[in-house]
Design an enzyme around this catalytic site. Structure first.
Site, PDB file in Angstrom:
ATOM      1  N   ASP A  29      34.512 -80.062  18.897  1.00  0.00           N
ATOM      2  CA  ASP A  29      34.490 -81.368  18.229  1.00  0.00           C
ATOM      3  C   ASP A  29      35.918 -81.903  18.128  1.00  0.00           C
ATOM      4  O   ASP A  29      36.746 -81.346  17.427  1.00  0.00           O
ATOM      5  CB  ASP A  29      33.868 -81.241  16.832  1.00  0.00           C
ATOM      6  CG  ASP A  29      33.578 -82.576  16.183  1.00  0.00           C
ATOM      7  OD1 ASP A  29      34.290 -83.555  16.480  1.00  0.00           O
ATOM      8  OD2 ASP A  29      32.631 -82.640  15.380  1.00  0.00           O
ATOM      9  N   GLY A  56      30.595 -80.520  21.548  1.00  0.00           N
ATOM     10  CA  GLY A  56      31.541 -81.395  20.867  1.00  0.00           C
ATOM     11  C   GLY A  56      31.002 -81.936  19.559  1.00  0.00           C
ATOM     12  O   GLY A  56      30.383 -81.212  18.772  1.00  0.00           O
ATOM     13  N   HIS A  57      31.186 -83.231  19.357  1.00  0.00           N
ATOM     14  CA  HIS A  57      30.891 -83.879  18.083  1.00  0.00           C
ATOM     15  C   HIS A  57      29.402 -84.144  17.842  1.00  0.00           C
ATOM     16  O   HIS A  57      29.001 -84.357  16.705  1.00  0.00           O
ATOM     17  CB  HIS A  57      31.666 -85.200  18.007  1.00  0.00           C
ATOM     18  CG  HIS A  57      31.546 -85.911  16.705  1.00  0.00           C
ATOM     19  ND1 HIS A  57      32.080 -85.401  15.530  1.00  0.00           N
ATOM     20  CD2 HIS A  57      30.951 -87.075  16.379  1.00  0.00           C
ATOM     21  CE1 HIS A  57      31.814 -86.235  14.538  1.00  0.00           C
ATOM     22  NE2 HIS A  57      31.135 -87.257  15.024  1.00  0.00           N
ATOM     23  N   LEU A  58      28.598 -84.123  18.875  1.00  0.00           N
ATOM     24  CA  LEU A  58      27.181 -84.471  18.729  1.00  0.00           C
ATOM     25  C   LEU A  58      26.252 -83.333  19.156  1.00  0.00           C
ATOM     26  O   LEU A  58      25.565 -83.423  20.179  1.00  0.00           O
ATOM     27  CB  LEU A  58      26.859 -85.735  19.552  1.00  0.00           C
ATOM     28  CG  LEU A  58      27.619 -86.994  19.152  1.00  0.00           C
ATOM     29  CD1 LEU A  58      27.382 -88.103  20.155  1.00  0.00           C
ATOM     30  CD2 LEU A  58      27.216 -87.428  17.756  1.00  0.00           C
ATOM     31  N   PRO A  59      26.195 -82.256  18.385  1.00  0.00           N
ATOM     32  CA  PRO A  59      25.349 -81.130  18.785  1.00  0.00           C
ATOM     33  C   PRO A  59      23.877 -81.517  18.932  1.00  0.00           C
ATOM     34  O   PRO A  59      23.172 -80.955  19.767  1.00  0.00           O
ATOM     35  CB  PRO A  59      25.544 -80.090  17.684  1.00  0.00           C
ATOM     36  CG  PRO A  59      26.254 -80.772  16.587  1.00  0.00           C
ATOM     37  CD  PRO A  59      26.893 -82.002  17.134  1.00  0.00           C
TER      38      PRO A  59
END
Length: 88
Positions: A29, A56-59
């Site tokens: 992330d 990253g930021h959007l699992p």
């Protein structure tokens, strides 16, 4: 925790939450780094932190099956080992 996403007031307030809490974080992330998840885990008395590798930021978008499995397991009270997931 320092940085543009840091909020010391929020960190102090979360200490009063007593509900079981599930934190799912992508190790990669770049928007809200993992150190923020670790700080939340430390501040929340009943939190679990699961870190998804190669995510990253959007699992929920990047690893939807893993994300939904973790959420389902949390809601029904099951704990299982999943590939590429580290429980912190």
């Amino acid at each position: 925790v320092q940085g543009p996403c840091a909020d010391a007031d929020l960190t102090r307030q979360v200490r009063s939450l007593n509900a079981e809490t599930l934190l799912i974080w992508g190790r990669l992330d770049g928007i809200v780094p993992l150190q923020h998840g670790a700080a939340l885990r430390a501040a929340l008395p009943h939190a679990r932190l699961h870190v998804l590798e190669r995510c990253g930021h959007l699992p929920m978008v990047e690893k939807p099956e893993t994300f939904h499995r973790l959420l389902y397991d949390f809601l029904v009270g099951v704990e299982e080992e999943l590939p590429d997931v580290v429980k912190v």
